[in-house]
Design an enzyme around this catalytic site. Structure first.
Site: not given
Length: 612
Positions: A607, A27, A2, A492, A489, A100-101, A74, A485, A508
């Site tokens: 973000k 964001r 947000c 996402e 990347k 926000n929240g 969001w 990582e 395994h």
């Protein structure tokens, strides 16, 4: 998550707020809206989709006002649509709020209000919040700021809010708890935002609100009070940020710009801290607690996402060089498993934004048990920076792309310097080794610069694999977190399923997936696990997997086995993640672009994750 932007002053609010919302698009969000006090009254314009959709929605109306609030949402409570978008009116439509929240006890408050006859139009907790404030205002016959304060003492959860009133068109009231909010102070004007990016164009003087503080902007005056009604003296800071840092600078995407900024951002992280020729390594942010860090018998690292991967690399740093046991925890799980924390334990919290809700919650839990908190974050004045006993900023500069790149390498740089400094103080490495590592570290920006010259080759490989449905990333030792990582990347931003594994763990389970349609990326640079990784490559080749190998320059063995080879400059294996991650960042970027994905704003992601 947000974005909040608000303005009051002599200028037209609409263009300032809309530009600010565009600055906050990184964001992550799914709807946008703006509220203004015009000649016709308090009006709200909002729309599902991007800020551009909101601009199209209000085009032709030419809204004019000197005060306004804007928001990118969001979705948490209620699906993304026009009705659930912010801002929200109060019941009388005399107040408007952005939030926000998450308000955790909104359901019980909503039921109480419904029992009083209130009817709601949205599914959001935020609408309940502003109705609640107006109900208090009406029943207590008090000033708006007092009604807000009373409401804040009744709600449970996290918030950053900004409220405006049709009856008082020079007033903005803001408050925060667990979600960031910054006040920009201009000449006879004020700005509010989730972070400094929408503000820097207009002023470099800001005040970061602390938890449970309210900012009251009224009649061209500014004050801060706590939710316990204690007046506070605003601490005005000067922003060290250039407008150019939040522009694309000729690159197609922020992510590509930030990948190519890494030689500079790593250098900025070391500047003034490390000088190999003199043996100088100073981190001013960890001086006061240095002796307690020296005496620590255990280090716990908490982080989320890419920062968690940086923490995994740091585990190798601290255990190899400092001989201190390290545990790396997902911050989102840490507080829920009754962790064993003893007084004197050191908790290192890693976060790009410094606002990650789960990491902040982990900090508070560890502090309550007597742990010493070291924060590693990028945003000056952020919540984690203020909640930590000591710490270090990464100085990577604003990172706009949702997929973190330069923040990761900057975090590794800071964590390595902390580990090396601690090892030197404790005497767990020799003076010669210490000097050698300083020299190697100082050379990293140039080696990253050289790795970036592989861009065209990586782009060619990306073109060959852009239609793959799955990827497997494998590495060992320091390069195992790099495999994680690299996979993160890719998934996402390109939406391709990808998994990272320790190379030996492939046998395994994951080996069952390998066939001629499975690209397997090996981070196979020359290190202490090299021979073992070579064996793992052979196992994949025997099952017809297509191998893409990141190797050290001059490797003559792996190129005979791998279909595609990317050579990176040599360095000490502890520092190799700073170099070997570069082609993986480029690979994910180019594949995503070729698949037509929104690289800077991947779907469903934010973000700064400021809710649990």
């Amino acid at each position: 998550m947000c974005g909040i932007v608000a303005y009051v002053g002599p200028q037209q609010a609409t263009p300032i707020i809309l530009k600010g919302l565009r600055r906050l698009e990184y964001r992550g969000y799914d709807s946008a809206g703006i509220a203004l006090i015009e000649d016709s009254g308090l009006n709200i314009y909002k729309k599902k989709g991007k800020v551009a959709d909101l601009e199209d929605h209000i085009k032709g109306t030419n809204p004019k006002s000197n005060i306004g609030i804007g928001h990118t949402r969001w979705a948490t409570h209620g699906e993304p649509n026009d009705i659930n978008a912010h801002p929200h009116y109060s019941a009388s439509k005399g107040l408007a709020m952005i939030h926000n929240g998450i308000i955790e006890n909104y359901a019980s408050i909503k039921q109480d209000l419904q029992n009083k006859g209130y009817e709601f139009t949205s599914d959001t907790d935020s609408e309940v919040f502003i109705y609640f404030i107006e109900d208090i205002l009406k029943n207590n016959q008090c000033e708006l700021e007092e009604a807000v304060r009373l409401a804040l003492n009744k709600v449970v959860g996290a918030y950053a809010i900004v409220i405006m009133s049709e009856e008082d068109p020079t007033t903005l009231i803001a408050a925060r708890k667990g979600s960031p909010l910054v006040v920009g102070i201009g000449k006879d004007e004020f700005f509010l935002a989730s972070d400094a990016t929408p503000i820097i164009e207009y002023t470099n003087e800001v005040v970061y609100l602390n938890d449970q503080e309210m900012a009251i902007i009224k009649d061209n005056d500014f004050s801060i009070r706590t939710t316990q009604d204690i007046e506070m003296t605003p601490y005005i800071q000067t922003l060290d940020m250039e407008l150019e840092a939040i522009e694309k600078g000729g690159y197609e995407h922020f992510m590509l710009k930030e990948i190519f900024e890494q030689p500079r951002s790593i250098g900025d992280c070391m500047r003034g801290r490390l000088n190999a020729s003199s043996g100088h390594l100073v981190l001013g942010g960890i001086n006061e607690y240095a002796k307690k860090l020296d005496a620590a018998e255990r280090i716990v690292i908490v982080a989320c996402g890419t920062s968690w991967h940086a923490g995994l690399v740091a585990e190798y740093f601290f255990e190899e060089f400092c001989r201190i046991p390290v545990e790396v925890e997902y911050a989102s799980e840490f507080r829920y498993r009754n962790p064993v924390i003893k007084e004197g334990d050191v908790l290192i919290a890693i976060s790009q934004s410094g606002e990650t809700a789960d990491t902040l919650a982990a900090i508070e839990l560890a502090k309550s048990k007597g742990a010493i908190i070291f924060g590693v974050c990028n945003v000056v004045g952020s919540s984690i920076a203020r909640s930590s006993h000591e710490g270090a900023y990464t100085h990577a500069g604003p990172e706009i792309g949702v997929a973190s790149t330069k923040a990761f390498t900057a975090q590794l740089t800071v964590l390595f310097m902390i580990a090396l400094r601690l090892a030197h103080r404790k005497g767990t490495i020799t003076e010669q080794k210490y000097r050698e590592m300083l020299v190697e570290m100082e050379q990293i920006p140039a080696k990253v610069e050289k790795a970036l010259k592989l861009n065209d080759k990586v782009e060619h490989i990306a073109d060959l694999f852009k239609d793959a449905r799955n990827f497997l990333y494998l590495g060992r030792g320091y390069n195992f977190p790099v495999a994680l990582e690299g996979a993160l990347k890719l998934k996402e931003i390109s939406y391709i399923h990808a998994e990272g594994y320790p190379a030996a763990e492939m046998k395994h389970g994951p080996i069952a997936l390998i066939d001629e349609e499975m690209p397997v990326v090996f981070i196979a640079t020359r290190d202490s696990s090299y021979d073992k990784v070579v064996s793992n490559i052979q196992e994949v080749r025997a099952r017809k997997g297509e191998v893409i190998a990141v190797v050290t320059e001059g490797d003559s063995l792996i190129p005979k086995m791998a279909e595609y080879v990317i050579e990176v400059p040599p360095t000490h294996e502890a520092l190799m993640p700073l170099v070997s991650v570069i082609p993986l960042q480029l690979l994910s970027y180019h594949i995503a672009v070729m698949r037509g994905c929104n690289v800077d704003q991947p779907r469903n992601l934010a973000k700064s994750v400021t809710v649990e």
